[in-house]
Design an enzyme around this catalytic site. Structure first.
Site, PDB file in Angstrom:
ATOM      1  N   GLU A 261       0.712  -1.178   0.201  1.00  0.00           N
ATOM      2  CA  GLU A 261      -0.331   0.262   0.288  1.00  0.00           C
ATOM      3  C   GLU A 261       0.649   0.825  -0.266  1.00  0.00           C
ATOM      4  O   GLU A 261       1.485   1.541   0.872  1.00  0.00           O
ATOM      5  CB  GLU A 261      -0.871  -0.131   0.862  1.00  0.00           C
ATOM      6  N   ASP A 351       2.502   1.168   3.573  1.00  0.00           N
ATOM      7  CA  ASP A 351       3.051   0.911   4.320  1.00  0.00           C
ATOM      8  C   ASP A 351       4.666   1.334   3.224  1.00  0.00           C
ATOM      9  O   ASP A 351       5.922   1.246   3.919  1.00  0.00           O
ATOM     10  CB  ASP A 351       3.143  -0.507   2.747  1.00  0.00           C
ATOM     11  N   HIS A 401      13.089   0.556  -9.210  1.00  0.00           N
ATOM     12  CA  HIS A 401      14.333   0.350  -8.310  1.00  0.00           C
ATOM     13  C   HIS A 401      14.584   0.821  -7.575  1.00  0.00           C
ATOM     14  O   HIS A 401      14.898   0.103  -6.707  1.00  0.00           O
ATOM     15  CB  HIS A 401      15.539   0.781  -9.651  1.00  0.00           C
ATOM     16  N   GLU A 402      14.317   1.438  -6.938  1.00  0.00           N
ATOM     17  CA  GLU A 402      14.399   1.984  -5.226  1.00  0.00           C
ATOM     18  C   GLU A 402      13.300   1.247  -4.225  1.00  0.00           C
ATOM     19  O   GLU A 402      13.528   0.716  -3.395  1.00  0.00           O
ATOM     20  CB  GLU A 402      13.782   3.924  -5.218  1.00  0.00           C
ATOM     21  N   CYS A 462       3.987  -6.978   7.174  1.00  0.00           N
ATOM     22  CA  CYS A 462       2.517  -5.895   7.380  1.00  0.00           C
ATOM     23  C   CYS A 462       2.326  -6.353   5.573  1.00  0.00           C
ATOM     24  O   CYS A 462       0.446  -4.963   5.102  1.00  0.00           O
ATOM     25  CB  CYS A 462       3.338  -4.138   7.432  1.00  0.00           C
TER      26      CYS A 462
END
Length: 967
Positions: A261, A351, A401-402, A462
């Site tokens: 999320e 999240d 990528h991040e 989570c």
């Protein structure tokens, strides 16, 4: 992520024959993006981070939209490049949550107010071109036709001319848009290569939570060593193959669906640059990243979903964004927490958070940084965040990528990836320099392994909750929303336009610019966006121009299914109880086109090689693992001999029991020498549970995982406690110096020796000590005390000592002693009387009371506790007739049956004794008097009041007294 731009940005002079223009030295081509990544390649078309060269053609076209009756599909027809392009489109907004919110922070009114929600979900479509199954399209049909499509190796990008979009937006499906403002610009280009770098240094293993920067001079990535598997582990066999992965700590090796999320945040620079199209642009970027995470090469079921979008119009209302990438990340991480509801059940709880900015981000030395993220922090509300520099549609790849770093993925050329990736290190999503993306496997084996082990060790719990109201992501290809001109503007500024180059159609986007006053073409080495038209009935998909007609072959989701279980692998140990694995792969079939990845158990494990190991001077398996590092410790601490490593148990957190934590013998320093012990290593000296892939799992005393068998008090596996007897005693007096308390024999189990210090005192002046069978001290000898908790290895048995300063000084051991030891008391100074108690169990000999040998015999158990502590009580014991197999029998001679009861405690009980009355408290008048009350043992010793019967306690040991009247 860091830019890598060839010399001159791949510039070329703008001439009349663009197809024959020479490319700048150092320019590279980018291979086709996987078919499943039909959205991703389109976004890469205008990159300044992982650029690609391209040549392209362009034409003005009039799109013809028609709604197919009864099928929920829309047909788009384009006539261009001497061909007819027929796109069959279906609504596709799966990455948006239905009830997502978009908020504008810091409007001129100074308030944070939600924008009226326009339904973007209906804008996005995906599909095929000319029925070609290898083609792909991703388009937005709102405010004109925007996006990209891919057909026969060519990518097409379509975008309405500036004045046409508003008129087109009013046209209903099946109705031609009004003339004359109906023209769109359609560009096509060929597939090329991508080059780009992410300059993070990955040479060393990375502790979880370290900030990772995409500038090679700035960043260090981190990972949780406890979350890693060893490349030698049997469970890694087949890594790099289509294996179902993903799990949580509570369910080992179980592939579960994860929902990430996400909150998307756009700063003021984004709001000013993109205007009213910002929300659609952000969702387009994120839809590409979401599609990447649906590819089966990631070996997990991961869904990226948007639950919230924040647009910051006043920079004072948002995080401080500067060119310092690291500082911006820290500011954003701190700022975003205030917008995250703490409850995971809240519909707007997220999240991870991603900040998009047009600010040029810089590392410590260069300004080639495109993104930055904290590593391995996906479920940490304070640190699960990323910063992305928006340099065009290719920022979608930066986003993916991040997020990979947030999932604990290192770069593919990191040391920990070498054994998994081999020489193929630069063709996957986490390459530090991306070139020739492997379209069939965008995620490397190392990336799949790292996210799997990360989730498998409980770091993604989570992500298990399904979002309540996710925002629907656009389903059309980005090239259908943003033509090549707009893509160039995203990358090089508002004055940039597309440079047609037939040789690089779909593969590389070339854009206009100036150099020294000369008009040139330049590129960032990314392909055209998917969905860009590349000919009649064709569009760009994955850097190739493909037919639109075969959309169903690459756009229809195919869900994965588990294959057969593989053979059992090698056992982790040759003796003493190891672990072996069998796995199954999600390859029957492999999911494709965004289909669901397999869920359920992907790995099974079982115990193996259960027989005892040969004696190694009493050393445990964990001791052997620590000692294996002695040869690597040639450098000593300060001076003296090299370090000798021994296991550390005391003070180790339960969650770290399966790490190889060793301490330097005689020094006290301790280190994590390996992130995991060998599979099958006991979790602790007093536990039968064993370590499996760095986690402690239950096992029985028979060394079998999931077995319920336990050691009884006698140390017998599965026994009933009838084969041993309890030895206990106490010591309440001692002279100064060392004195023996008890010598505990070989084979004794469940040893406990304890001494409670007086309340308010750290010690009573008496301390426990242990002397080995050879007379040497192994604890508190030579008047030297160990004040802290410690574990003592004694011939393969661990003796746990509380430390001399503990309120309850205690020595405990659970396993059978292999050699006897002597417990002593050390008394110093004017010590109080010690209060030492000890218990242990020793094997007892079975008694037989049969006058005539039979096949059955009376078997007795240990006497129970006395029913009274004084004045005659009774003890009972179990007396049974059993056969030679230990089963109940009835043939025993009753005349020789041993007694099952006996008298005990026949000494008198302690008695209360009152002393003489004291003098009156007053010399005149009315006062009081009192007398002492004592509890005496039968031999006259003074006991505590608790030892005497409270019901018989005298009540009159204080009374009034009246003296002569006072004058």
């Amino acid at each position: 992520m860091q830019r890598a731009v060839p010399e001159g940005f791949g510039r070329r002079k703008l001439g009349s024959d663009m197809g024959n223009a020479e490319r700048a030295p150092g320019s590279r081509s980018f291979g086709p993006v996987p078919t499943l990544l039909l959205l991703a390649a389109a976004l890469l078309a205008v990159s300044d981070a992982l650029g690609r060269p391209s040549e392209e053609d362009e034409e003005l076209v009039v799109p013809e939209l028609e709604r197919a009756p009864g099928h929920g599909t829309t047909r788009l027809r384009l006539h261009a490049f001497d061909q007819q392009l027929d796109l069959e489109l279906r609504p596709d907004s799966s990455f948006l949550a239905p009830g997502f919110t978009l908020q504008n922070v810091g409007r001129k009114s100074g308030s944070e107010t939600p924008l009226p929600e326009t339904d973007l979900a209906h804008c996005f479509y995906s599909g095929t071109v000319n029925g070609d199954p290898s083609s792909a399209a991703a388009l937005s049909l709102c405010e004109g036709v925007r996006g990209a499509f891919y057909l026969l190796g060519e990518a097409y990008f379509i975008q309405p001319l500036p004045a046409a979009s508003e008129r087109l937006a009013t046209a209903a499906p099946g109705e031609k848009p009004p003339a004359p403002l109906q023209f769109h610009l359609l560009r096509r280009n060929r597939q090329g290569d991508v080059g780009g770098t992410c300059g993070v240094v990955d040479d060393e293993p990375r502790p979880t939570g370290k900030a990772e920067t995409e500038d090679e001079d700035e960043g260090t990535e981190g990972e949780d060593e406890g979350a890693q598997w060893s490349p030698q582990d049997p469970a890694l066999q087949g890594v790099g193959q289509p294996t179902g992965t993903g799990s949580i700590r509570k369910k080992r090796f179980v592939s579960s669906h994860r929902y990430v999320e996400t909150m998307l945040v756009a700063d003021q620079s984004m709001a000013e640059f993109h205007g009213s199209g910002l929300k659609h642009y952000l969702l387009t970027l994120f839809s590409v990243a979401a599609r990447l995470y649906k590819h089966p090469s990631i070996r997990n079921s991961v869904s990226l979903v948007v639950v919230k979008i924040l647009v910051i119009h006043d920079e004072q209302k948002g995080p401080e964004v500067t060119s310092n990438a690291a500082l911006t990340l820290r500011n954003f991480c701190n700022w975003q927490k205030q917008h995250n509801p703490p409850s995971d059940r809240d519909a707007e709880h997220y999240d991870t958070a991603i900040l998009f900015t047009r600010q040029d981000l810089c590392g410590s030395q260069t300004c080639d940084t495109l993104g930055m993220a904290d590593v391995g922090t996906v479920c940490d509300p304070s640190r699960s965040c990323s910063v992305i520099e928006d340099d065009g549609l290719q920022a979608a790849f930066t986003t993916a990528h991040e997020l990979g770093h947030v999932f604990n993925m290192p770069h593919d050329d990191a040391k920990q990836c070498a054994s998994l990736n081999g020489v193929n290190q630069d063709s996957h999503m986490m390459a530090s320099m991306l070139s020739n993306l492997d379209h069939s496997q965008p995620w490397s084996p190392c990336s799949a392994y790292m996210i799997t082990s990360f989730l498998d060790n409980g770091h993604g719990e989570c992500l298990m909750d399904k979002p309540q109201n996710p925002i629907q992501l656009p389903g059309d290809l980005p090239g259908t929303s943003y033509d090549a001109n707009r893509q160039c503007q995203f990358t090089f500024g508002e004055d940039s336009k597309h440079c047609p180059d037939a040789a690089s159609t779909c593969s590389t986007l070339w854009c206009t610019g100036t150099s020294g006053g000369v008009l040139v073409c330049q590129t960032k080495h990314f392909p055209w966006a998917d969905g860009t038209s590349c000919g009649e009935g064709k569009w760009c998909i994955n850097g190739k121009c493909v037919n639109k007609t075969d959309r169903k072959h690459f756009d229809t989701p195919f869900h994965g299914s588990w294959g057969m279980w593989g053979p059992w692998g090698d056992c982790s140990r040759t003796c003493g109880g190891g672990v072996q694995y069998t796995m199954r792969e999600c390859d029957n079939p492999v999911p494709k086109n965004g289909g669901k990845y397999c869920e359920g158990k992907r790995v099974r494990y079982r115990s193996c090689n259960l027989e005892d190991c040969p004696d190694n001077n009493g050393k445990t398996f964990r001791e052997e693992q620590c000692e294996a590092h002695n040869e690597f410790s040639k450098a000593s601490f300060g001076s003296g001999p090299a370090v000798e490593w021994i296991p550390k148990y005391a003070g180790v957190s339960p969650k770290d029991r399966c790490k190889l934590i060793c301490q330097a013998k005689g020094i006290g320093y301790f280190f994590v020498l390996q992130p995991k012990v060998v599979d099958g290593t006991p979790c602790s000296p007093d536990s039968t549970s064993v370590c499996v892939q760095g986690q402690c799992v239950k096992a029985g005393c028979d060394r079998i995982i999931d077995s319920k068998k336990k050691f009884d008090k006698c140390g017998v596996c599965g026994g009933n406690g009838s084969t041993c007897k309890k030895i206990s005693g106490s010591v309440t007096s001692a002279k100064p110096g060392y004195h023996d308390i008890i010598t505990i024999p070989t084979g004794a189990t469940n040893i406990e020796v304890k001494q409670r210090n007086q309340r308010g005192s750290r010690n009573n002046g008496s301390f426990l000590a242990i002397k080995a069978a050879d007379g040497t001290y192994i604890l508190n000898g030579d008047y030297t005390l160990s004040t802290l908790e410690q574990d003592i290895m004694y011939k393969g048995v661990v003796l746990r000592y509380s430390g001399s300063s503990a309120a309850l000084e205690r020595i405990r051991s659970f396993s059978p002693l292999k050699e006897p030891l002597t417990i002593q008391v050390l008394t110093v100074g004017n010590a109080l009387r010690p209060k030492i108690k000890y218990t242990y169990f020793v094997k007892k000999k079975k008694e037989s009371f049969n006058a005539i040998p039979t096949f059955s015999a009376w078997v007795i158990e240990e006497w129970g506790e006395c029913s009274k502590s004084c004045e005659l009580g009774w003890q009972r014991r179990l007396v049974e007739c059993r056969d030679i197999n230990g089963q109940p029998a009835s043939e025993c001679a009753k005349e020789v049956k041993p007694a099952s009861t006996r008298p005990c405690a026949d000494h008198p009980c302690p008695q209360w004794q009152l002393g003489e009355w004291s003098s009156c408290s007053k010399t005149c008048g009315k006062g009081y008097k009192k007398r002492s009350l004592k509890c005496l043992s039968h031999d006259g010793g003074v006991l505590s009041h608790e030892s005497c019967d409270p019901l018989k306690k005298p009540k009159h040991f204080i009374d009034f007294c009246t003296m002569a009247e006072c004058s």
